[in-house]
Design a protein around this motif. Structure first.
Motif, PDB file in Angstrom:
ATOM      1  N   ALA A 104       3.839   6.747  -0.153  1.00 35.30           N
ATOM      2  CA  ALA A 104       5.002   5.645   0.515  1.00 35.30           C
ATOM      3  C   ALA A 104       6.267   6.763   0.410  1.00 35.30           C
ATOM      4  CB  ALA A 104       5.079   4.490  -0.139  1.00 35.30           C
ATOM      5  N   VAL A 105       6.885   6.239   1.152  1.00 34.68           N
ATOM      6  CA  VAL A 105       8.006   6.950   1.668  1.00 34.68           C
ATOM      7  C   VAL A 105       9.604   5.570   2.000  1.00 34.68           C
ATOM      8  CG1 VAL A 105       7.264   9.175   1.021  1.00 34.68           C
ATOM      9  CG2 VAL A 105       7.548   8.325   3.867  1.00 34.68           C
ATOM     10  N   LEU A 139       4.051   0.893   6.625  1.00 32.29           N
ATOM     11  CA  LEU A 139       3.500  -0.293   5.366  1.00 32.29           C
ATOM     12  C   LEU A 139       3.936  -1.648   5.383  1.00 32.29           C
ATOM     13  CD1 LEU A 139       2.604   2.519   2.384  1.00 32.29           C
ATOM     14  CD2 LEU A 139       1.105   1.896   4.086  1.00 32.29           C
ATOM     15  N   ALA A 140       4.836  -1.349   5.554  1.00 33.58           N
ATOM     16  CA  ALA A 140       6.295  -2.713   5.569  1.00 33.58           C
ATOM     17  C   ALA A 140       7.627  -2.266   6.147  1.00 33.58           C
ATOM     18  CB  ALA A 140       5.797  -3.280   3.940  1.00 33.58           C
ATOM     19  N   GLU A 141       8.353  -3.249   6.247  1.00 34.75           N
ATOM     20  CA  GLU A 141       9.407  -3.049   6.613  1.00 34.75           C
ATOM     21  C   GLU A 141      10.076  -2.528   5.883  1.00 34.75           C
ATOM     22  OE1 GLU A 141      12.702  -3.324   8.491  1.00 34.75           O
ATOM     23  OE2 GLU A 141      10.568  -3.860   9.337  1.00 34.75           O
ATOM     24  N   GLY A 142      10.796  -0.825   6.911  1.00 34.59           N
ATOM     25  CA  GLY A 142      11.097  -0.162   5.582  1.00 34.59           C
ATOM     26  C   GLY A 142      10.170   0.924   5.220  1.00 34.59           C
ATOM     27  N   ASP A 200      19.195  -3.811   1.136  1.00 32.74           N
ATOM     28  CA  ASP A 200      17.832  -4.686   0.369  1.00 32.74           C
ATOM     29  C   ASP A 200      17.315  -4.804  -0.346  1.00 32.74           C
ATOM     30  OD1 ASP A 200      15.645  -5.041   1.056  1.00 32.74           O
ATOM     31  OD2 ASP A 200      14.915  -3.693   2.458  1.00 32.74           O
ATOM     32  N   PRO A 201      17.592  -5.340  -1.101  1.00 31.97           N
ATOM     33  CA  PRO A 201      17.875  -5.298  -3.099  1.00 31.97           C
ATOM     34  C   PRO A 201      15.961  -5.682  -2.741  1.00 31.97           C
ATOM     35  CG  PRO A 201      18.693  -6.947  -2.458  1.00 31.97           C
ATOM     36  CD  PRO A 201      19.019  -6.912  -1.208  1.00 31.97           C
ATOM     37  N   ALA A 202      15.392  -5.957  -2.135  1.00 33.47           N
ATOM     38  CA  ALA A 202      13.647  -6.232  -2.148  1.00 33.47           C
ATOM     39  C   ALA A 202      13.547  -4.636  -1.601  1.00 33.47           C
ATOM     40  CB  ALA A 202      13.484  -7.578  -2.017  1.00 33.47           C
ATOM     41  N   LEU A 203      13.992  -3.817  -1.488  1.00 33.87           N
ATOM     42  CA  LEU A 203      13.004  -2.943  -1.204  1.00 33.87           C
ATOM     43  C   LEU A 203      12.338  -1.689  -1.989  1.00 33.87           C
ATOM     44  CD1 LEU A 203      12.272  -0.632   1.586  1.00 33.87           C
ATOM     45  CD2 LEU A 203      14.870   0.154   1.376  1.00 33.87           C
ATOM     46  N   PRO A 204      12.851  -1.855  -3.614  1.00 42.69           N
ATOM     47  CA  PRO A 204      11.613  -1.087  -4.663  1.00 42.69           C
ATOM     48  C   PRO A 204      10.164  -1.747  -4.659  1.00 42.69           C
ATOM     49  CG  PRO A 204      14.279  -1.179  -4.817  1.00 42.69           C
ATOM     50  CD  PRO A 204      14.253  -2.102  -4.053  1.00 42.69           C
ATOM     51  N   LEU A 205      10.458  -3.199  -4.600  1.00 39.86           N
ATOM     52  CA  LEU A 205       9.368  -3.836  -4.777  1.00 39.86           C
ATOM     53  C   LEU A 205       8.905  -4.348  -3.260  1.00 39.86           C
ATOM     54  CD1 LEU A 205      11.034  -7.059  -6.930  1.00 39.86           C
ATOM     55  CD2 LEU A 205       9.386  -5.170  -7.474  1.00 39.86           C
ATOM     56  N   ARG A 206       8.933  -3.624  -2.249  1.00 40.29           N
ATOM     57  CA  ARG A 206       8.280  -4.250  -1.177  1.00 40.29           C
ATOM     58  C   ARG A 206       8.039  -2.807  -1.261  1.00 40.29           C
ATOM     59  NH1 ARG A 206      12.549  -3.902   2.415  1.00 40.29           N
ATOM     60  NH2 ARG A 206      12.959  -6.262   1.708  1.00 40.29           N
ATOM     61  N   ALA A 207       8.574  -2.045  -1.489  1.00 34.61           N
ATOM     62  CA  ALA A 207       7.753  -0.376  -1.285  1.00 34.61           C
ATOM     63  C   ALA A 207       6.627  -0.301  -2.100  1.00 34.61           C
ATOM     64  CB  ALA A 207       8.839   0.793  -1.411  1.00 34.61           C
ATOM     65  N   ALA A 208       6.905  -0.884  -3.874  1.00 31.96           N
ATOM     66  CA  ALA A 208       5.748  -0.372  -4.409  1.00 31.96           C
ATOM     67  C   ALA A 208       4.574  -1.461  -4.056  1.00 31.96           C
ATOM     68  CB  ALA A 208       6.479  -1.247  -5.880  1.00 31.96           C
ATOM     69  N   ALA A 209       4.756  -2.473  -3.504  1.00 28.25           N
ATOM     70  CA  ALA A 209       4.271  -3.680  -3.481  1.00 28.25           C
ATOM     71  C   ALA A 209       2.863  -2.511  -2.345  1.00 28.25           C
ATOM     72  CB  ALA A 209       4.525  -4.537  -2.711  1.00 28.25           C
ATOM     73  N   ALA A 210       3.872  -2.231  -1.302  1.00 29.43           N
ATOM     74  CA  ALA A 210       3.054  -1.987   0.069  1.00 29.43           C
ATOM     75  C   ALA A 210       2.610  -0.654  -0.201  1.00 29.43           C
ATOM     76  CB  ALA A 210       4.222  -1.142   1.440  1.00 29.43           C
ATOM     77  N   ALA A 211       2.058   0.276  -1.527  1.00 34.49           N
ATOM     78  CA  ALA A 211       1.815   1.590  -1.939  1.00 34.49           C
ATOM     79  C   ALA A 211       0.711   1.182  -2.227  1.00 34.49           C
ATOM     80  CB  ALA A 211       3.213   2.648  -2.774  1.00 34.49           C
ATOM     81  N   ALA A 212       1.049   0.205  -3.020  1.00 35.37           N
ATOM     82  CA  ALA A 212      -0.040  -0.451  -4.327  1.00 35.37           C
ATOM     83  C   ALA A 212      -0.931  -0.580  -3.320  1.00 35.37           C
ATOM     84  CB  ALA A 212       0.181  -1.473  -5.399  1.00 35.37           C
ATOM     85  N   GLN A 213      -0.740  -1.303  -2.820  1.00 38.45           N
ATOM     86  CA  GLN A 213      -2.173  -2.443  -2.013  1.00 38.45           C
ATOM     87  C   GLN A 213      -2.636  -1.451  -0.657  1.00 38.45           C
ATOM     88  OE1 GLN A 213      -3.010  -5.460  -1.853  1.00 38.45           O
ATOM     89  NE2 GLN A 213      -1.793  -6.310  -3.201  1.00 38.45           N
ATOM     90  N   ALA A 214      -1.772  -0.250  -0.282  1.00 43.70           N
ATOM     91  CA  ALA A 214      -2.644   0.652   0.184  1.00 43.70           C
ATOM     92  C   ALA A 214      -3.390   1.890  -0.956  1.00 43.70           C
ATOM     93  CB  ALA A 214      -1.663   1.416   1.240  1.00 43.70           C
ATOM     94  N   GLY A 215      -3.840   1.429  -1.986  1.00 40.39           N
ATOM     95  CA  GLY A 215      -4.073   2.022  -2.602  1.00 40.39           C
ATOM     96  C   GLY A 215      -2.841   3.635  -2.824  1.00 40.39           C
TER      97      GLY A 215
END
Length: 843
Positions: A360-361, A349-352, A371-386
């Motif tokens: 999303a896992v 879905l996204a990096e990591g 990777d301090p941006a990982l929580p937001l990156r995981a959240a954004a990737a999950a939401a964009q993928a529904g």
């Protein structure tokens, strides 16, 4: 649980009928004089009731002759009194019903069981206690449970009170065995029952007069979670669940005592008294505690039902087909050896971050602590993928990730905007982050508005949920503004001041400046966000309370907003805010008033022709590339890693590159933009910003300079030599970019994703440029988007002179300065045709 078959008939005059007065007085004393509260009082009340009912059963059994024995029975044999439902769980609130089952073996008492029941029930009625009762043998109890899900749920909590304990034990064993055997069929029915209940009673965590039992997140959902756990198919996350259950049950107890009725609705007129009964500061504090408990229960329910769905899907697929081999994403674009071991299927879905089983896992090798941006990156990737983020993943992120540096890295800000831009798909992801404390870690000011009630009939949400709902509404309006990122962040912050004393708009402006600075916005953007938060009520108040025909009214608005860009942002924010408030806050009439005011203000703000884009002098490196391209007649490429500066020392670069700055100089040729953008897409590079401009460094003809800022979609950044070679091949015709992209898209796994607002392609007003026609493209960012735009422009036979491309969160906002082949601006009809062609290509 009374049925027609078990309803008591007119009883004979009993030989012994224990009086109810002793129980009633003891019960009253326990509730008012003994100093017990909360769970201790409920346990004591259940114990008192148990002893009373046990005595009643013994007396009733002694009063009724058994047909088989022919004499008095000194003790109840072949029969048991069983507490079920809430009473069975020991949750006996002051006005709760007594849910009891008289269970018999079907032979010992024969027809005398009816007389036994009559001797038992009448003293309970005489006491004034509410009674929900039934009389059944073991076989009948199981049959009723098989047909009536509510009856089965009650029996799952069966508890022995008096009589033959072996009968109760047999009932519990049989009911649990039946439940576990039929759980795959009954659990979907239980889930549907909960959904129907939520639709009827609403969400407990947002209602001003909530039903503590039936609303979503209420006590009834706790019963469902217990039933799921009893099935052995899944279990709820336990963190905070017991405390949430205790809080809601305590509130219900206080409500019963205050009203003297068995009510579950916490009405406005009783909230102050309930708060006082519980020793809570005030009614608002009470509601916040109720809302927090309800959110804990609702989130636990969501997690549990997703797990149930996965288990049931796996069971239904087992044996019907062989399991597919998996190719876990390792975070580097390579597959791991887990394939041979039959690992679960994952897709990136996204990096990591990967998708696994509909959630999303974290990918293998992800390092949240680094990777301090990982929580937001995981959240954004999950939401964009529904999708939503798996519960275990959110917990790991909360436990291992470190706080973001201040100001935030650009990526973190962009990922937050991407999350908000997902619209309604953002909500379950946001709830998951909030349940584990990640939202308040990112935005400390959020704690003041979290679960804060709004005692206004127009508002349907708490303050925090209203802010998120406003961002959801704003996500559908991003095509109307040139800065969707500012719109989304302003929507999230516009009422943030409601957690502070005084005017919430004034307090919110101060908070918005601080939050925007921490997020890393530039000075001008901070000023814009502060203006939007401070004046988010300006348009609706002015349009509905002032005369729009008065020039002073319009002038007052223009003095505040200053520019047409701010005006369009404020207009969109006003609409999103009203739509997120409730049905009464926005109507066609209000929309027309605001729209008319905005049109008048825009007319006043529009002045003379807009200036041309400023001429940017070539740097030394760009000069060198342009000269080389003009001399050789071929493309010349420079690739440089873009480094995230360290938090402690801005001069010290981070260990890993955060993106790539790519500069390409090439003599002007057809399809240049589409070709280069396509190569970048093939390498899974996301374009964050780009610019195209002309240069003529040696007077040898125009050279185009394409400056790109790109980042890896996931995996490693490509090698510069390989990227340079592929661009050369594509420009020389040796690499069919369009065909390769089509092949890759066809092979990619299909996922639903979100329903983004449709793209919008417009021709800017004629005074936007004196030497070119300006096409504005606003669309949802996606791999290959710029390639498709470039091809569409090329197919129309026009020339792209300059371009300004930016990606703001999940939105692409691009401006293309185009001319005809003779270098003149397009005629209006041709400009409209070009815009239509690009729009069709994007659709």
């Amino acid at each position: 649980m009374t049925t027609p078959e078990t309803a008591p008939r007119t009883p004979p005059t009993p030989a012994v009928r224990p009086g109810p007065t002793d129980y009633a007085s003891a019960r009253q004393r326990l509730l008012t004089e003994d100093g017990l509260t909360g769970a201790r009082r409920r346990i004591a009340l259940a114990g008192l009731t148990d002893r009373w009912l046990a005595g009643l059963l013994a007396g009733a059994a002694a009063a009724v002759r058994s047909p088989s024995a022919g004499g008095e029975r000194p003790a109840p044999v072949g029969v048991a009194l069983v507490a079920v439902g809430g009473y069975g769980r020991g949750e006996l609130s002051p006005r709760s019903d007594l849910d009891v089952l008289l269970l018999h073996d079907g032979t010992t008492w024969g027809s005398g069981v009816t007389a036994l029941a009559e001797q038992l029930w009448y003293p309970v009625w005489d006491s004034g206690a509410a009674l929900d009762h039934s009389v059944r043998d073991l076989g009948t109890a199981r049959e009723v449970a098989a047909e009536d899900l509510k009856a089965q749920l009650g029996l799952l909590d069966a508890r022995h009170i008096a009589g033959d304990p072996s009968l109760t034990a047999a009932l519990r064993s049989a009911v649990l065995a039946d439940w576990r055997a039929t759980a795959p069929e009954r659990l979907p029915e239980l889930q549907a029952m909960g959904q129907e209940r939520a639709e009827r009673h609403g969400e407990l965590s947002f209602l001003l007069e909530p039903d503590l039992k039936e609303a979503r997140g209420g006590l009834r959902d706790l019963v469902s979670l217990g039933a799921v756990a009893a099935s052995w198919l899944a279990d709820a996350p336990r963190d905070g669940l017991d405390e949430a259950a205790l809080r809601l049950t305590d509130v219900r107890d206080a409500l019963h005592l205050v009203t003297g009725r068995a009510t579950e609705r916490l009405s406005l007129q009783e909230q102050d008294q309930v708060a006082e009964e519980l020793g809570v500061l005030d009614a608002d504090t009470l509601l916040r505690q109720v809302y927090q408990a309800a959110r804990t229960i609702a989130y636990a329910s969501d997690v549990t039902w997703r797990e149930v769905g996965r288990v049931l899907r796996a069971r239904s697929q087992r044996g019907r087909r062989a399991p597919r081999l998996a190719f876990p994403f390792s975070g580097t674009g390579r597959t791991s050896g887990a394939v041979a071991r039959g690992a679960v299927e994952r897709s990136p879905l996204a990096e990591g971050v990967v998708e696994q089983d509909g959630e999303a896992v974290l990918a293998q090798g992800s390092r949240p602590a680094q990777d301090p941006a990982l929580p937001l990156r995981a959240a954004a990737a999950a939401a964009q993928a529904g999708l939503t983020v798996a519960h275990a993943t959110v917990r790991r992120l909360a436990a291992e990730s470190r706080p973001l540096p201040v100001p935030w890295p650009d990526e973190a800000r962009e990922q937050l905007i991407t999350l908000l831009g997902a619209g309604s798909a953002c909500l379950p992801v946001w709830e998951a982050l909030e349940a584990e404390g990640l939202i308040t870690r990112l935005l400390p000011d959020w704690e003041r508005v979290r679960c804060r009630p709004q005692r206004n009939a127009v508002h349907r949400w708490t303050v925090d949920r209203h802010l998120v709902q406003t961002a959801v509404r704003a996500a559908a309006l991003t095509r109307r503004v040139a800065r969707p990122d500012l719109l989304l962040v302003a929507a999230l912050l516009h009422d943030i001041g409601k957690g502070w004393p005084g005017d919430h708009s004034e307090a919110g402006e101060v908070i918005a400046r601080d939050v925007a600075l921490r997020m890393g916005f530039g000075r001008d953007d901070i000023e814009t966000l502060a203006l939007l938060v401070r004046h988010h009520l300006l348009l609706i108040d002015t349009a509905t309370r002032r005369d729009p025909e008065d020039p002073a009214t319009v002038e007052a608005v223009t003095k505040v907003v200053g520019t047409t860009r701010n005006l369009e942002l404020l207009h969109a924010l006003t609409e999103a805010d009203a739509l997120a408030t409730g049905p009464a806050a926005w109507s066609a009439w209000r929309a027309s008033l605001v729209g008319d005011l905005v049109a008048r203000a825009e007319a006043l703000l529009v002045g003379g022709p807009a200036p041309e884009p400023p001429v940017v002098e070539l740097g030394a490196e760009e000069e060198r590339l342009a000269v080389e391209a003009a001399r050789t007649g071929g493309p010349v490429l420079s690739v440089r890693a873009q480094l995230q500066r360290g938090e402690e020392d801005p001069e010290e670069p981070a260990a890993e590159p955060m993106g790539v700055e790519l500069t390409l100089a090439v003599p002007d040729r057809p399809a240049l933009l589409a070709t280069v953008a396509g190569v970048l897409a093939l390498h899974r590079l996301t374009v964050r910003a780009a610019a195209i401009r002309e240069a003529d460094p040696v007077g040898a003809g125009p050279v185009l300079l394409l400056s790109w800022t790109v980042a890896a979609e996931y995996g490693d950044l490509p090698e510069a030599a390989r990227l340079r070679a592929d661009i050369r091949r594509a420009l020389d015709g040796g690499l069919d970019v369009a065909h390769r992209l089509a092949e890759r898209d066809a092979a990619a796994p299909r996922r639903r994703g979100i329903a983004a607002p449709p793209p919008r392609v417009t021709v800017a007003p004629g005074d936007s440029s004196v030497s070119a026609t300006v096409l504005e493209v606003r669309a949802h960012d996606a791999p290959g988007l710029l390639h498709r735009i470039g091809r569409a422009l090329e197919d129309t036979g026009i020339r792209v002179r300059t371009a300004h491309i930016s990606t703001l969160g999940a939105d692409a906002v691009d401006a293309f300065y185009v001319t005809d082949t003779d270098g003149r601006p397009l005629a209006p009809d041709r400009a409209a045709a070009v815009a239509k062609a690009v729009q069709q290509a994007l659709n």
